[in-house]
Design a protein around this motif. Structure first.
Motif, PDB file in Angstrom:
ATOM      1  N   ALA A  61       0.831  -1.206   0.000  1.00  0.00           N
ATOM      2  CA  ALA A  61       0.000   0.000   0.000  1.00  0.00           C
ATOM      3  C   ALA A  61       0.868   1.261   0.000  1.00  0.00           C
ATOM      4  CB  ALA A  61      -0.928  -0.011   1.221  1.00  0.00           C
ATOM      5  N   ARG A  62       1.916   1.236   0.799  1.00  0.00           N
ATOM      6  CA  ARG A  62       2.804   2.404   0.900  1.00  0.00           C
ATOM      7  C   ARG A  62       3.512   2.648  -0.446  1.00  0.00           C
ATOM      8  NH1 ARG A  62       5.039   6.826   2.989  1.00  0.00           N
ATOM      9  NH2 ARG A  62       7.250   6.905   2.603  1.00  0.00           N
ATOM     10  N   THR A  63       3.961   1.536  -1.085  1.00  0.00           N
ATOM     11  CA  THR A  63       4.641   1.654  -2.374  1.00  0.00           C
ATOM     12  C   THR A  63       3.701   2.277  -3.409  1.00  0.00           C
ATOM     13  OG1 THR A  63       5.895  -0.326  -1.821  1.00  0.00           O
ATOM     14  CG2 THR A  63       5.884   0.326  -4.135  1.00  0.00           C
ATOM     15  N   LEU A  64       2.471   1.772  -3.445  1.00  0.00           N
ATOM     16  CA  LEU A  64       1.498   2.322  -4.407  1.00  0.00           C
ATOM     17  C   LEU A  64       1.243   3.794  -4.100  1.00  0.00           C
ATOM     18  CD1 LEU A  64      -1.078  -0.630  -4.558  1.00  0.00           C
ATOM     19  CD2 LEU A  64       0.467   0.077  -6.391  1.00  0.00           C
ATOM     20  N   LYS A  65       1.084   4.102  -2.813  1.00  0.00           N
ATOM     21  CA  LYS A  65       0.750   5.474  -2.420  1.00  0.00           C
ATOM     22  C   LYS A  65       1.831   6.462  -2.883  1.00  0.00           C
ATOM     23  CE  LYS A  65      -0.085   8.456   1.498  1.00  0.00           C
ATOM     24  NZ  LYS A  65      -0.245   8.600   2.930  1.00  0.00           N
ATOM     25  N   VAL A  66       3.091   6.100  -2.672  1.00  0.00           N
ATOM     26  CA  VAL A  66       4.175   7.023  -3.026  1.00  0.00           C
ATOM     27  C   VAL A  66       4.153   7.327  -4.527  1.00  0.00           C
ATOM     28  CG1 VAL A  66       6.684   7.260  -3.186  1.00  0.00           C
ATOM     29  CG2 VAL A  66       5.648   6.385  -1.083  1.00  0.00           C
ATOM     30  N   LYS A  67       3.985   6.276  -5.347  1.00  0.00           N
ATOM     31  CA  LYS A  67       4.024   6.504  -6.800  1.00  0.00           C
ATOM     32  C   LYS A  67       2.762   7.225  -7.291  1.00  0.00           C
ATOM     33  CE  LYS A  67       8.058   4.717  -7.759  1.00  0.00           C
ATOM     34  NZ  LYS A  67       8.992   4.322  -8.798  1.00  0.00           N
ATOM     35  N   VAL A  68       1.630   6.898  -6.707  1.00  0.00           N
ATOM     36  CA  VAL A  68       0.385   7.558  -7.133  1.00  0.00           C
ATOM     37  C   VAL A  68       0.431   9.043  -6.749  1.00  0.00           C
ATOM     38  CG1 VAL A  68      -2.125   7.629  -6.824  1.00  0.00           C
ATOM     39  CG2 VAL A  68      -0.970   5.434  -7.066  1.00  0.00           C
ATOM     40  N   LYS A  69       0.965   9.325  -5.568  1.00  0.00           N
ATOM     41  CA  LYS A  69       1.090  10.724  -5.130  1.00  0.00           C
ATOM     42  C   LYS A  69       2.025  11.481  -6.078  1.00  0.00           C
ATOM     43  CE  LYS A  69       1.823  13.486  -1.003  1.00  0.00           C
ATOM     44  NZ  LYS A  69       2.059  13.499   0.422  1.00  0.00           N
ATOM     45  N   ARG A  70       3.116  10.816  -6.441  1.00  0.00           N
ATOM     46  CA  ARG A  70       4.084  11.437  -7.370  1.00  0.00           C
ATOM     47  C   ARG A  70       3.385  11.759  -8.702  1.00  0.00           C
ATOM     48  NH1 ARG A  70       9.460   8.018  -7.957  1.00  0.00           N
ATOM     49  NH2 ARG A  70       9.605   8.571  -5.775  1.00  0.00           N
ATOM     50  N   ALA A  71       2.587  10.810  -9.185  1.00  0.00           N
ATOM     51  CA  ALA A  71       1.887  11.010 -10.466  1.00  0.00           C
ATOM     52  C   ALA A  71       0.906  12.172 -10.363  1.00  0.00           C
ATOM     53  CB  ALA A  71       1.153   9.735 -10.864  1.00  0.00           C
ATOM     54  N   LEU A  72       0.194  12.243  -9.234  1.00  0.00           N
ATOM     55  CA  LEU A  72      -0.797  13.314  -9.065  1.00  0.00           C
ATOM     56  C   LEU A  72      -0.123  14.678  -8.961  1.00  0.00           C
ATOM     57  CD1 LEU A  72      -3.260  11.572  -6.592  1.00  0.00           C
ATOM     58  CD2 LEU A  72      -3.777  12.291  -8.926  1.00  0.00           C
ATOM     59  N   ALA A 101      -7.724  -3.876  -6.127  1.00  0.00           N
ATOM     60  CA  ALA A 101      -8.476  -2.730  -5.596  1.00  0.00           C
ATOM     61  C   ALA A 101      -9.500  -3.205  -4.563  1.00  0.00           C
ATOM     62  CB  ALA A 101      -9.173  -1.972  -6.727  1.00  0.00           C
ATOM     63  N   ALA A 102      -9.792  -4.522  -4.560  1.00  0.00           N
ATOM     64  CA  ALA A 102     -10.716  -5.068  -3.547  1.00  0.00           C
ATOM     65  C   ALA A 102     -10.061  -5.098  -2.169  1.00  0.00           C
ATOM     66  CB  ALA A 102     -11.148  -6.482  -3.952  1.00  0.00           C
ATOM     67  N   ASN A 103      -8.746  -4.936  -2.112  1.00  0.00           N
ATOM     68  CA  ASN A 103      -8.022  -4.998  -0.837  1.00  0.00           C
ATOM     69  C   ASN A 103      -8.375  -3.797   0.048  1.00  0.00           C
ATOM     70  OD1 ASN A 103      -5.607  -4.259   0.944  1.00  0.00           O
ATOM     71  ND2 ASN A 103      -5.069  -6.310   0.299  1.00  0.00           N
ATOM     72  N   SER A 104      -8.908  -4.114   1.235  1.00  0.00           N
ATOM     73  CA  SER A 104      -9.462  -3.054   2.091  1.00  0.00           C
ATOM     74  C   SER A 104      -8.407  -2.015   2.498  1.00  0.00           C
ATOM     75  CB  SER A 104     -10.101  -3.670   3.334  1.00  0.00           C
ATOM     76  OG  SER A 104      -9.318  -4.736   3.797  1.00  0.00           O
ATOM     77  N   PHE A 105      -7.206  -2.473   2.851  1.00  0.00           N
ATOM     78  CA  PHE A 105      -6.194  -1.527   3.329  1.00  0.00           C
ATOM     79  C   PHE A 105      -5.650  -0.673   2.178  1.00  0.00           C
ATOM     80  CE2 PHE A 105      -1.834  -0.418   4.749  1.00  0.00           C
ATOM     81  CZ  PHE A 105      -2.198   0.355   5.841  1.00  0.00           C
ATOM     82  N   ILE A 106      -5.446  -1.303   1.023  1.00  0.00           N
ATOM     83  CA  ILE A 106      -4.948  -0.547  -0.140  1.00  0.00           C
ATOM     84  C   ILE A 106      -6.011   0.483  -0.565  1.00  0.00           C
ATOM     85  CG2 ILE A 106      -4.356  -0.762  -2.608  1.00  0.00           C
ATOM     86  CD1 ILE A 106      -2.909  -3.371  -1.851  1.00  0.00           C
ATOM     87  N   GLN A 107      -7.261   0.042  -0.560  1.00  0.00           N
ATOM     88  CA  GLN A 107      -8.351   0.950  -0.918  1.00  0.00           C
ATOM     89  C   GLN A 107      -8.377   2.167   0.013  1.00  0.00           C
ATOM     90  OE1 GLN A 107     -12.851   0.044  -0.992  1.00  0.00           O
ATOM     91  NE2 GLN A 107     -11.966  -1.359  -2.478  1.00  0.00           N
ATOM     92  N   GLN A 108      -8.250   1.880   1.316  1.00  0.00           N
ATOM     93  CA  GLN A 108      -8.285   2.963   2.306  1.00  0.00           C
ATOM     94  C   GLN A 108      -7.095   3.907   2.106  1.00  0.00           C
ATOM     95  OE1 GLN A 108     -10.919   3.303   4.473  1.00  0.00           O
ATOM     96  NE2 GLN A 108      -9.975   5.329   4.637  1.00  0.00           N
ATOM     97  N   THR A 109      -5.922   3.328   1.848  1.00  0.00           N
ATOM     98  CA  THR A 109      -4.704   4.134   1.704  1.00  0.00           C
ATOM     99  C   THR A 109      -4.823   5.085   0.514  1.00  0.00           C
ATOM    100  OG1 THR A 109      -3.437   2.304   2.608  1.00  0.00           O
ATOM    101  CG2 THR A 109      -2.179   3.977   1.445  1.00  0.00           C
ATOM    102  N   ILE A 110      -5.317   4.576  -0.620  1.00  0.00           N
ATOM    103  CA  ILE A 110      -5.405   5.422  -1.815  1.00  0.00           C
ATOM    104  C   ILE A 110      -6.573   6.412  -1.677  1.00  0.00           C
ATOM    105  CG2 ILE A 110      -5.588   5.424  -4.358  1.00  0.00           C
ATOM    106  CD1 ILE A 110      -2.959   4.229  -3.283  1.00  0.00           C
ATOM    107  N   SER A 111      -7.632   5.965  -1.008  1.00  0.00           N
ATOM    108  CA  SER A 111      -8.747   6.885  -0.755  1.00  0.00           C
ATOM    109  C   SER A 111      -8.283   8.045   0.137  1.00  0.00           C
ATOM    110  CB  SER A 111      -9.889   6.102  -0.099  1.00  0.00           C
ATOM    111  OG  SER A 111     -10.746   6.944   0.576  1.00  0.00           O
ATOM    112  N   ASP A 112      -7.486   7.736   1.177  1.00  0.00           N
ATOM    113  CA  ASP A 112      -6.952   8.778   2.072  1.00  0.00           C
ATOM    114  C   ASP A 112      -6.076   9.756   1.283  1.00  0.00           C
ATOM    115  OD1 ASP A 112      -8.190   7.555   4.150  1.00  0.00           O
ATOM    116  OD2 ASP A 112      -6.385   6.656   5.017  1.00  0.00           O
ATOM    117  N   LEU A 113      -5.327   9.209   0.316  1.00  0.00           N
ATOM    118  CA  LEU A 113      -4.466  10.076  -0.496  1.00  0.00           C
ATOM    119  C   LEU A 113      -5.333  11.063  -1.296  1.00  0.00           C
ATOM    120  CD1 LEU A 113      -1.658  10.780  -1.683  1.00  0.00           C
ATOM    121  CD2 LEU A 113      -2.066   9.033  -3.428  1.00  0.00           C
ATOM    122  N   GLY A 114      -6.426  10.539  -1.860  1.00  0.00           N
ATOM    123  CA  GLY A 114      -7.356  11.403  -2.594  1.00  0.00           C
ATOM    124  C   GLY A 114      -7.848  12.534  -1.708  1.00  0.00           C
TER     125      GLY A 114
END
Ligand code: KG4
Ligand code: ZN
Length: 358
Positions: free
Chosen positions: A259-270, A286-299
């Motif tokens: 989740a952290r790895t995805l978050k860093v790259k998605v934030k960089r892209a945004l 994307a069905a993964n609850s923690f990954i979903q929450q992490t990316i939703s929090d980033l949004g």
């Protein structure tokens, strides 16, 4: 406008009917139990199961939605990327249906279908940043509309779902084990220092998950007590958590690193794509609850509306194929009977014919 969707790109056989953008019905036959003990999808077996399941699902779909095949305006079919033999079964059915009715044929990019399916329930906002995390792909897209897009970053080796499934396999959980790691992780406490967050120390938007897999393998070889003794066909997670203390914490740590790895790259892209107006997370992971929450929090942190499909539309399904078919038919983009299937690793060509928009 009635659009039938056919999805057979991997190990889910799925059909759906969409009328004027609204889902009438959808059917899915999961082959999961057929492949579970092999630790991955057996392509030959998958094709045979698609061939067997499709006619039954079609009967059920038409009965459920009280529709007749002669009323269908377009048959949308996943054309790739996927397992070639599996794709060909769906394509064969789609072409047969098109030849015997007046319906148009539309070949669908499976990955784009994953990303756009949230539009079934909520109006999409473009330009969007699309984060596609599935069993075969991990890609960041800039989506300017449902037909204009570019890939900003991708995995250089394993897909996120593959990392989940390989980790699950090392623990001795059946294939595909991503969802079990997610469920076990919910019972545990993550240690952010246990596993690496791979390939962040660079300036790009690509991913690499093979190092994480190696770290998992090394850790588990030093902690054999975390490996389940005999692979359970239907894992009882309560019993597993009781019998393997530390396993839930390990899964939570794995989830955290991904989740952290995805978050860093998605934030960089945004931060780079300044005009992005929404963030879409899609694909099986994307069905993964923690990954979903992490990316939703980033949004939320960046004040960008966040979209994620409901759980049943995160993993492979027919609704996403029918929906993208509907969007393309609206724009008058169709294929002829020479449509070809595209296996994994090859780009999907832009080879539509233009008819008058519906
Ligand atoms: O999109 P999908 O159904 O098929 C592909 O197009 O690949 O994604 C399947 C992947 C598998 O790797 C599966 O383990 C993973 O999605 N997956 C999950 C979860 N549910 C499915 N991974 C992590 N947590 C989940 N809850
Ligand atoms: Zn998929």
């Amino acid at each position: 406008m009635l659009c039938l969707g056919i999805e057979t790109s991997c190990d889910e056989t799925a059909l759906a009917l969409i009328e004027d953008g609204k889902l009438l019905s959808h059917k899915l036959f999961s082959q999961e139990s057929k492949h579970a003990v092999y630790g991955g999808v057996v392509p030959e077996l998958a094709s045979r199961e698609h061939l067997r399941a499709l006619p039954f699902l079609l009967d059920q779909l038409l009965e459920d939605s009280a529709c007749n095949l002669t009323e269908v305006d377009a048959v949308a079919v996943a054309r790739g990327p996927g397992l070639l033999g599996s794709l060909l079964v769906g394509m064969g059915m789609a072409k047969g249906l098109v030849l015997s009715t007046k319906a148009k044929l539309i070949g669908i990019d499976h990955l784009l279908a994953h990303l756009l399916v949230c539009g079934l329930e909520r109006k999409l906002i473009f330009p969007a940043l699309g984060v596609l995390v599935s069993g075969g792909h991990t890609q960041i897209y800039e989506l300017r509309s449902c037909i204009e897009y570019q890939v900003l970053g991708r995995t250089l080796d394993d897909a996120v779902g593959e990392a989940f499934d390989k980790t699950a396999k090392l623990i001795n959980l059946p294939y595909p084990g991503g969802k079990y790691i997610d469920q076990l992780a919910r019972k545990g406490q993550a240690d952010p220092k246990l596993l690496p967050c791979p390939y962040l120390d660079n300036n790009n938007l690509n991913f690499s998950f093979s190092g994480l897999k190696t770290s998992v393998a090394n850790y588990l070889s030093r902690h054999e007590d975390l490996k389940i003794k005999n692979m359970p066909i239907e894992p009882n997670l309560e019993i597993i958590t009781d019998n393997y203390p530390g396993l839930a914490d390990f899964c939570a740590s794995f989830n955290w690193s991904v989740a952290r790895t995805l978050k860093v790259k998605v934030k960089r892209a945004l931060q780079r794509q300044k005009d992005i107006k929404s963030l879409i997370l899609a694909g099986g992971v994307a069905a993964n609850s923690f990954i979903q929450q992490t990316i939703s929090d980033l949004g939320q942190e960046l004040d960008i509306p966040f979209f994620v499909p409901r759980k049943e539309y995160c993993t492979d399904n027919g609704a996403m194929v029918a929906y993208l078919g509907y969007l393309l038919l609206q724009k008058g983009l169709v294929h002829d009977i020479k449509l070809e299937a595209i296996p994994r690793g090859k780009p999907i060509p832009w080879d539509y014919s233009q008819i008058s928009p519906s």
